[in-house]
Design a protein around this motif. Structure first.
Motif, PDB file in Angstrom:
ATOM      1  N   ASP A 104      -0.277  -9.665  -1.934  1.00  0.00           N
ATOM      2  CA  ASP A 104      -1.419  -9.836  -1.089  1.00  0.00           C
ATOM      3  C   ASP A 104      -1.531  -9.016   0.405  1.00  0.00           C
ATOM      4  O   ASP A 104      -2.169  -8.750   0.713  1.00  0.00           O
ATOM      5  CB  ASP A 104      -1.176 -11.513  -0.355  1.00  0.00           C
ATOM      6  CG  ASP A 104      -1.988 -12.049  -1.729  1.00  0.00           C
ATOM      7  OD1 ASP A 104      -1.758 -11.812  -2.209  1.00  0.00           O
ATOM      8  OD2 ASP A 104      -0.984 -13.990  -0.826  1.00  0.00           O
ATOM      9  N   GLU A 105      -0.191  -8.143   0.222  1.00  0.00           N
ATOM     10  CA  GLU A 105       0.230  -7.483   1.751  1.00  0.00           C
ATOM     11  C   GLU A 105      -0.868  -6.595   1.319  1.00  0.00           C
ATOM     12  O   GLU A 105      -1.306  -5.265   1.980  1.00  0.00           O
ATOM     13  CB  GLU A 105       1.159  -7.145   2.456  1.00  0.00           C
ATOM     14  CG  GLU A 105       1.495  -8.347   2.634  1.00  0.00           C
ATOM     15  CD  GLU A 105       2.951  -8.638   3.149  1.00  0.00           C
ATOM     16  OE1 GLU A 105       3.995  -9.199   4.101  1.00  0.00           O
ATOM     17  OE2 GLU A 105       4.346  -7.729   2.756  1.00  0.00           O
ATOM     18  N   VAL A 106      -0.613  -5.450  -0.016  1.00  0.00           N
ATOM     19  CA  VAL A 106      -1.205  -4.558  -0.185  1.00  0.00           C
ATOM     20  C   VAL A 106      -2.448  -4.992  -0.882  1.00  0.00           C
ATOM     21  O   VAL A 106      -3.352  -3.840  -0.196  1.00  0.00           O
ATOM     22  CB  VAL A 106       0.189  -4.209  -1.986  1.00  0.00           C
ATOM     23  CG1 VAL A 106      -0.874  -3.047  -2.192  1.00  0.00           C
ATOM     24  CG2 VAL A 106       1.166  -3.621  -1.283  1.00  0.00           C
ATOM     25  N   ARG A 107      -2.656  -6.219  -1.149  1.00  0.00           N
ATOM     26  CA  ARG A 107      -3.883  -6.075  -1.683  1.00  0.00           C
ATOM     27  C   ARG A 107      -4.502  -6.579   0.012  1.00  0.00           C
ATOM     28  O   ARG A 107      -6.171  -5.619  -0.160  1.00  0.00           O
ATOM     29  CB  ARG A 107      -4.580  -7.445  -1.857  1.00  0.00           C
ATOM     30  CG  ARG A 107      -5.320  -7.545  -2.389  1.00  0.00           C
ATOM     31  CD  ARG A 107      -6.287  -8.674  -3.064  1.00  0.00           C
ATOM     32  NE  ARG A 107      -5.616  -8.987  -3.994  1.00  0.00           N
ATOM     33  CZ  ARG A 107      -4.666 -10.326  -4.955  1.00  0.00           C
ATOM     34  NH1 ARG A 107      -4.270 -11.121  -4.201  1.00  0.00           N
ATOM     35  NH2 ARG A 107      -4.402 -10.843  -6.013  1.00  0.00           N
ATOM     36  N   ASP A 108      -4.135  -6.246   1.071  1.00  0.00           N
ATOM     37  CA  ASP A 108      -4.909  -6.183   1.671  1.00  0.00           C
ATOM     38  C   ASP A 108      -5.598  -4.766   3.130  1.00  0.00           C
ATOM     39  O   ASP A 108      -6.098  -4.275   3.582  1.00  0.00           O
ATOM     40  CB  ASP A 108      -4.626  -7.301   2.921  1.00  0.00           C
ATOM     41  CG  ASP A 108      -4.875  -8.432   3.675  1.00  0.00           C
ATOM     42  OD1 ASP A 108      -5.789  -8.720   2.485  1.00  0.00           O
ATOM     43  OD2 ASP A 108      -4.052  -9.338   3.246  1.00  0.00           O
ATOM     44  N   MET A 109      -4.201  -4.009   2.201  1.00  0.00           N
ATOM     45  CA  MET A 109      -4.294  -2.554   2.561  1.00  0.00           C
ATOM     46  C   MET A 109      -5.169  -1.571   1.475  1.00  0.00           C
ATOM     47  O   MET A 109      -5.845  -0.462   2.433  1.00  0.00           O
ATOM     48  CB  MET A 109      -2.870  -2.283   2.404  1.00  0.00           C
ATOM     49  CG  MET A 109      -1.403  -2.723   3.250  1.00  0.00           C
ATOM     50  SD  MET A 109      -0.249  -1.747   2.983  1.00  0.00           S
ATOM     51  CE  MET A 109      -0.388   0.155   3.474  1.00  0.00           C
ATOM     52  N   LEU A 110      -5.146  -2.058   0.006  1.00  0.00           N
ATOM     53  CA  LEU A 110      -6.790  -1.152  -0.616  1.00  0.00           C
ATOM     54  C   LEU A 110      -7.691  -1.000  -0.295  1.00  0.00           C
ATOM     55  O   LEU A 110      -8.126  -1.843   0.443  1.00  0.00           O
ATOM     56  CB  LEU A 110      -6.756  -1.890  -1.655  1.00  0.00           C
ATOM     57  CG  LEU A 110      -5.166  -2.764  -2.340  1.00  0.00           C
ATOM     58  CD1 LEU A 110      -5.247  -2.716  -3.479  1.00  0.00           C
ATOM     59  CD2 LEU A 110      -4.672  -0.691  -2.939  1.00  0.00           C
ATOM     60  N   GLY A 111      -8.502   0.041  -0.153  1.00  0.00           N
ATOM     61  CA  GLY A 111     -10.074   0.194   0.097  1.00  0.00           C
ATOM     62  C   GLY A 111     -10.605   0.105  -1.383  1.00  0.00           C
ATOM     63  O   GLY A 111     -10.059   0.234  -1.675  1.00  0.00           O
ATOM     64  N   GLY A 112     -12.091   0.643  -0.940  1.00  0.00           N
ATOM     65  CA  GLY A 112     -12.058   1.069  -2.536  1.00  0.00           C
ATOM     66  C   GLY A 112     -12.050   1.497  -3.706  1.00  0.00           C
ATOM     67  O   GLY A 112     -11.771   1.649  -4.660  1.00  0.00           O
ATOM     68  N   ASP A 113     -10.960   2.730  -3.011  1.00  0.00           N
ATOM     69  CA  ASP A 113     -10.120   3.747  -4.101  1.00  0.00           C
ATOM     70  C   ASP A 113      -8.896   3.407  -4.508  1.00  0.00           C
ATOM     71  O   ASP A 113      -8.309   4.164  -4.448  1.00  0.00           O
ATOM     72  CB  ASP A 113     -11.003   5.379  -2.960  1.00  0.00           C
ATOM     73  CG  ASP A 113     -12.146   5.308  -2.986  1.00  0.00           C
ATOM     74  OD1 ASP A 113     -12.879   5.373  -4.102  1.00  0.00           O
ATOM     75  OD2 ASP A 113     -12.275   7.241  -2.404  1.00  0.00           O
ATOM     76  N   GLY A 114      -8.153   2.684  -4.059  1.00  0.00           N
ATOM     77  CA  GLY A 114      -7.209   2.450  -3.604  1.00  0.00           C
ATOM     78  C   GLY A 114      -6.337   2.427  -1.769  1.00  0.00           C
ATOM     79  O   GLY A 114      -6.741   2.377  -1.226  1.00  0.00           O
ATOM     80  N   LEU A 115      -4.821   3.263  -2.244  1.00  0.00           N
ATOM     81  CA  LEU A 115      -4.126   3.262  -1.386  1.00  0.00           C
ATOM     82  C   LEU A 115      -4.049   5.091  -1.107  1.00  0.00           C
ATOM     83  O   LEU A 115      -4.535   5.358   0.209  1.00  0.00           O
ATOM     84  CB  LEU A 115      -2.858   3.039  -1.336  1.00  0.00           C
ATOM     85  CG  LEU A 115      -2.134   1.501  -1.419  1.00  0.00           C
ATOM     86  CD1 LEU A 115      -1.069   1.405  -2.219  1.00  0.00           C
ATOM     87  CD2 LEU A 115      -2.254   0.891   0.068  1.00  0.00           C
ATOM     88  N   ILE A 116      -4.754   5.608  -2.134  1.00  0.00           N
ATOM     89  CA  ILE A 116      -4.571   7.186  -1.647  1.00  0.00           C
ATOM     90  C   ILE A 116      -6.123   7.157  -2.349  1.00  0.00           C
ATOM     91  O   ILE A 116      -6.943   6.892  -2.931  1.00  0.00           O
ATOM     92  CB  ILE A 116      -3.949   7.413  -2.946  1.00  0.00           C
ATOM     93  CG1 ILE A 116      -2.647   6.978  -2.314  1.00  0.00           C
ATOM     94  CG2 ILE A 116      -4.105   9.597  -2.754  1.00  0.00           C
ATOM     95  CD1 ILE A 116      -1.689   7.855  -3.650  1.00  0.00           C
ATOM     96  N   PRO A 117      -7.372   7.639  -1.217  1.00  0.00           N
ATOM     97  CA  PRO A 117      -8.372   8.049  -1.261  1.00  0.00           C
ATOM     98  C   PRO A 117      -8.170   9.621  -2.335  1.00  0.00           C
ATOM     99  O   PRO A 117      -7.727  10.235  -2.644  1.00  0.00           O
ATOM    100  CB  PRO A 117      -8.767   8.927  -0.151  1.00  0.00           C
ATOM    101  CG  PRO A 117      -7.831   8.079   1.255  1.00  0.00           C
ATOM    102  CD  PRO A 117      -6.286   8.329   0.419  1.00  0.00           C
ATOM    103  N   GLY A 118      -9.988   9.168  -2.881  1.00  0.00           N
ATOM    104  CA  GLY A 118     -10.609   9.912  -3.824  1.00  0.00           C
ATOM    105  C   GLY A 118      -9.631   9.565  -5.433  1.00  0.00           C
ATOM    106  O   GLY A 118      -9.891  10.255  -6.625  1.00  0.00           O
TER     107      GLY A 118
END
Length: 92
Positions: free
Chosen positions: A78-92
């Motif tokens: 859940d903590e990681v899910r909150d950190m994720l953007g549409g691209d994941g943790l790493i942009p691009g």
């Protein structure tokens, strides 16, 4: 690029390593979206190990701005899910 692993410090990674890291990041994104706890644990560990292996540690007293912040190894799904953007943790 300067990458911080929360609770561990910073590492400098060459841009050439990001294709490999993005594969793991994509897998982690799929696992967090599906709620695959076992896969999430495995892939998060692999992603952080890759950063540790491929990156060069910065001294503890270095105050460089982090361009990418990754969760700690004990972060919850859940903590990681909150950190994720549409691209994941790493942009691009």
């Amino acid at each position: 690029m300067i990458v911080r692993i929360m609770g561990e410090g910073q590492r400098e990674l060459a841009d050439s390593h990001f294709a490999e890291l993005n594969k793991l990041d994509d897998e982690l994104l799929r696992e967090t979206q599906s709620g695959d706890e076992e896969g999430f644990r495995r892939t998060l560990a692999a992603l952080l190990d890759a950063v540790r292996t491929l990156g060069t540690p910065l001294p503890d007293d270095a105050l460089e701005p982090s361009e990418l912040i990754l969760p700690s190894p004990d972060a919850t799904l859940d903590e990681v899910r909150d950190m994720l953007g549409g691209d994941g943790l790493i942009p691009g």
